[in-house]
Design a protein around this motif. Structure first.
Motif, mmCIF file in Angstrom:
data_model
loop_
_atom_site.group_PDB
_atom_site.id
_atom_site.type_symbol
_atom_site.label_atom_id
_atom_site.label_comp_id
_atom_site.label_asym_id
_atom_site.label_seq_id
_atom_site.Cartn_x
_atom_site.Cartn_y
_atom_site.Cartn_z
ATOM 1 N N MET A 104 0.533 -1.298 -0.051
ATOM 2 C CA MET A 104 0.326 0.221 -0.076
ATOM 3 C C MET A 104 0.844 1.008 0.126
ATOM 4 N N PHE A 105 0.197 1.889 -0.848
ATOM 5 C CA PHE A 105 0.807 3.679 -0.649
ATOM 6 C C PHE A 105 0.045 4.437 -0.149
ATOM 7 N N ILE A 106 0.963 5.505 0.576
ATOM 8 C CA ILE A 106 0.012 6.134 1.266
ATOM 9 C C ILE A 106 1.034 7.717 1.020
ATOM 10 N N PRO A 107 0.745 8.800 0.336
ATOM 11 C CA PRO A 107 1.607 10.163 0.560
ATOM 12 C C PRO A 107 1.805 10.239 1.866
ATOM 13 N N SER A 108 2.967 10.464 1.839
ATOM 14 C CA SER A 108 3.789 10.960 3.273
ATOM 15 C C SER A 108 3.087 12.597 4.175
ATOM 16 N N ASP A 109 2.286 13.401 3.325
ATOM 17 C CA ASP A 109 2.179 14.218 3.646
ATOM 18 C C ASP A 109 0.708 14.347 4.531
ATOM 19 N N ILE A 110 0.125 13.161 2.849
ATOM 20 C CA ILE A 110 -1.066 12.764 3.803
ATOM 21 C C ILE A 110 -1.661 12.437 5.511
ATOM 22 N N PHE A 111 -0.140 11.485 5.167
ATOM 23 C CA PHE A 111 -0.199 10.586 6.852
ATOM 24 C C PHE A 111 -0.166 11.766 7.498
ATOM 25 N N ILE A 112 1.045 12.492 7.353
ATOM 26 C CA ILE A 112 1.526 13.033 8.471
ATOM 27 C C ILE A 112 0.418 14.222 9.361
ATOM 28 N N LYS A 113 -0.837 14.555 8.004
ATOM 29 C CA LYS A 113 -1.733 15.665 8.724
ATOM 30 C C LYS A 113 -3.065 14.219 9.339
ATOM 31 N N ALA A 114 -2.908 12.939 9.148
ATOM 32 C CA ALA A 114 -3.677 12.282 9.628
ATOM 33 C C ALA A 114 -3.483 12.166 10.840
ATOM 34 N N MET A 115 -2.085 11.947 11.506
ATOM 35 C CA MET A 115 -1.431 11.109 12.240
ATOM 36 C C MET A 115 -1.694 13.276 13.298
ATOM 37 N N GLU A 116 -1.993 13.914 12.927
ATOM 38 C CA GLU A 116 -1.935 15.620 13.592
ATOM 39 C C GLU A 116 -3.979 15.884 14.376
ATOM 40 N N LYS A 117 -4.209 14.564 12.885
ATOM 41 C CA LYS A 117 -5.591 15.018 13.656
ATOM 42 C C LYS A 117 -6.108 13.504 14.329
ATOM 43 N N ASP A 118 -5.660 12.213 14.209
ATOM 44 C CA ASP A 118 -5.875 11.309 14.387
ATOM 45 C C ASP A 118 -4.477 11.566 15.953
ATOM 46 N N PHE A 119 -4.818 11.118 17.315
ATOM 47 C CA PHE A 119 -3.998 11.026 18.642
ATOM 48 C C PHE A 119 -3.574 8.944 18.334
ATOM 49 N N ILE A 120 -4.487 8.392 17.869
ATOM 50 C CA ILE A 120 -4.384 7.104 18.235
ATOM 51 C C ILE A 120 -3.513 6.729 16.741
ATOM 52 N N LEU A 121 -3.352 7.718 15.801
ATOM 53 C CA LEU A 121 -2.740 6.832 14.999
ATOM 54 C C LEU A 121 -1.065 7.283 15.101
ATOM 55 N N SER A 122 -0.765 8.586 15.393
ATOM 56 C CA SER A 122 0.570 8.880 16.013
ATOM 57 C C SER A 122 0.761 8.142 17.735
ATOM 58 N N LYS A 123 -0.267 7.378 18.357
ATOM 59 C CA LYS A 123 0.664 7.083 19.617
ATOM 60 C C LYS A 123 1.088 5.354 18.744
ATOM 61 N N THR A 124 0.657 4.989 18.461
ATOM 62 C CA THR A 124 0.136 3.675 17.497
ATOM 63 C C THR A 124 2.159 3.786 15.933
ATOM 64 N N ILE A 125 2.394 4.715 15.489
ATOM 65 C CA ILE A 125 3.220 4.718 15.136
ATOM 66 C C ILE A 125 4.703 5.507 15.938
ATOM 67 N N LEU A 126 4.024 5.574 17.310
ATOM 68 C CA LEU A 126 5.492 6.459 17.976
ATOM 69 C C LEU A 126 5.639 4.520 18.539
ATOM 70 N N ASP A 127 4.368 3.951 18.957
ATOM 71 C CA ASP A 127 4.504 2.342 19.193
ATOM 72 C C ASP A 127 5.643 1.592 18.665
ATOM 73 N N LEU A 128 5.555 2.258 16.823
ATOM 74 C CA LEU A 128 6.456 0.841 15.645
ATOM 75 C C LEU A 128 7.832 1.707 16.172
ATOM 76 N N MET A 129 7.996 2.531 16.415
ATOM 77 C CA MET A 129 9.194 3.759 16.255
ATOM 78 C C MET A 129 9.887 3.271 17.520
ATOM 79 N N SER A 130 9.315 3.045 19.119
ATOM 80 C CA SER A 130 10.020 2.246 19.568
ATOM 81 C C SER A 130 10.596 0.983 20.117
ATOM 82 N N LEU A 131 9.733 0.143 19.413
ATOM 83 C CA LEU A 131 9.651 -1.370 19.093
ATOM 84 C C LEU A 131 10.865 -1.725 18.072
ATOM 85 N N ASN A 132 10.555 -1.252 16.971
ATOM 86 C CA ASN A 132 12.346 -1.313 16.117
ATOM 87 C C ASN A 132 13.359 -0.393 16.955
#
Length: 229
Positions: A104-132
């Motif tokens: 799946m392709f998602i434009p990075s700027d769109i993904f960042i805007k989605a993270m700004e609007k949705d804290f759960i998505l932002s927290k999920t990405i932070l968790d993924l980064m921490s795991l890696n």
């Protein structure tokens, strides 16, 4: 081929985010089929998309100064391949597809805007980064010069079994096609040395290497062996 709606339904990072966020991201997203050994991106590429494995497997790897490949991660279905690209700078790693896959392709700027609007998505990405990051710490621990090849091999097999294992009775199949060369690239050891250690683990009855797949016959014995050597 799977539809975009079906893809979103099976990707874990989208499980708990709002339907509005999903619909916003979905309208800018697309799917692409990659064949085995194709690259999604290369070291030093400037990319503007976030890539997520919908089906199949992909590996992130680096080349050292001698051209030797070092496998960093193997990702399977539902995994985000390049959260580091959110910075908007060139990538510093290669991404190779290990088997025919849908991405799946998602434009990075769109993904960042989605993270700004949705804290759960932002927290999920932070968790993924921490795991890696934690996984990288373990890799550093297990690739020191003082660590014997057999211990690095046992450690890597246990990790692959945890991330990509399929259990059947007492046997765990590592559901990633592997060659001796590829395993040596994963643990940073010579192919000949890894081949000897695989034969040793096979003779001990811990594993079976068949048709480019590794079957762990008794994962508890392999784990105990890892801590004993």
């Amino acid at each position: 081929m799977i539809t975009l709606d079906e893809a979103f339904n099976q990707i874990k990072i989208f499980e708990n985010i709002s339907s509005q966020t999903i619909e916003y991201i979905k309208q800018f997203s697309s799917l692409k089929i990659y064949k085995e050994k194709e690259h999604i991106f290369m070291d030093k590429d400037k990319i503007n998309n976030i890539y997520i494995i919908v089906s199949g497997k992909a590996a992130l790897y680096k080349l050292n100064n001698f051209g030797d490949k070092k496998i960093i991660f193997i990702f399977d279905e539902g995994k985000l391949l390049n959260e580091h690209s959110l910075q908007g700078i060139k990538v510093s790693i290669n991404c190779e597809v290990l088997e025919d896959s849908i991405v799946m392709f998602i434009p990075s700027d769109i993904f960042i805007k989605a993270m700004e609007k949705d804290f759960i998505l932002s927290k999920t990405i932070l968790d993924l980064m921490s795991l890696n990051i934690r996984r990288l710490y373990r890799q550093l621990q297990n690739t020191t010069n003082n660590l014997e090849c057999e211990k690095k091999l046992a450690s890597k097999l246990l990790k692959l079994a945890k991330d990509n294992g399929i259990s059947c009775e007492n046997i765990v199949k590592i559901n990633v096609p592997l060659t001796v060369t590829y395993i040596s690239e994963m643990i940073g050891s010579r192919r000949e040395t890894v081949s000897r250690q695989i034969k040793k683990l096979s003779k001990l009855g811990f594993i079976e290497f068949k048709d480019n797949f590794i079957f762990i016959k008794d994962i508890d014995k392999l784990r105990n062996y890892f801590y004993d050597i």
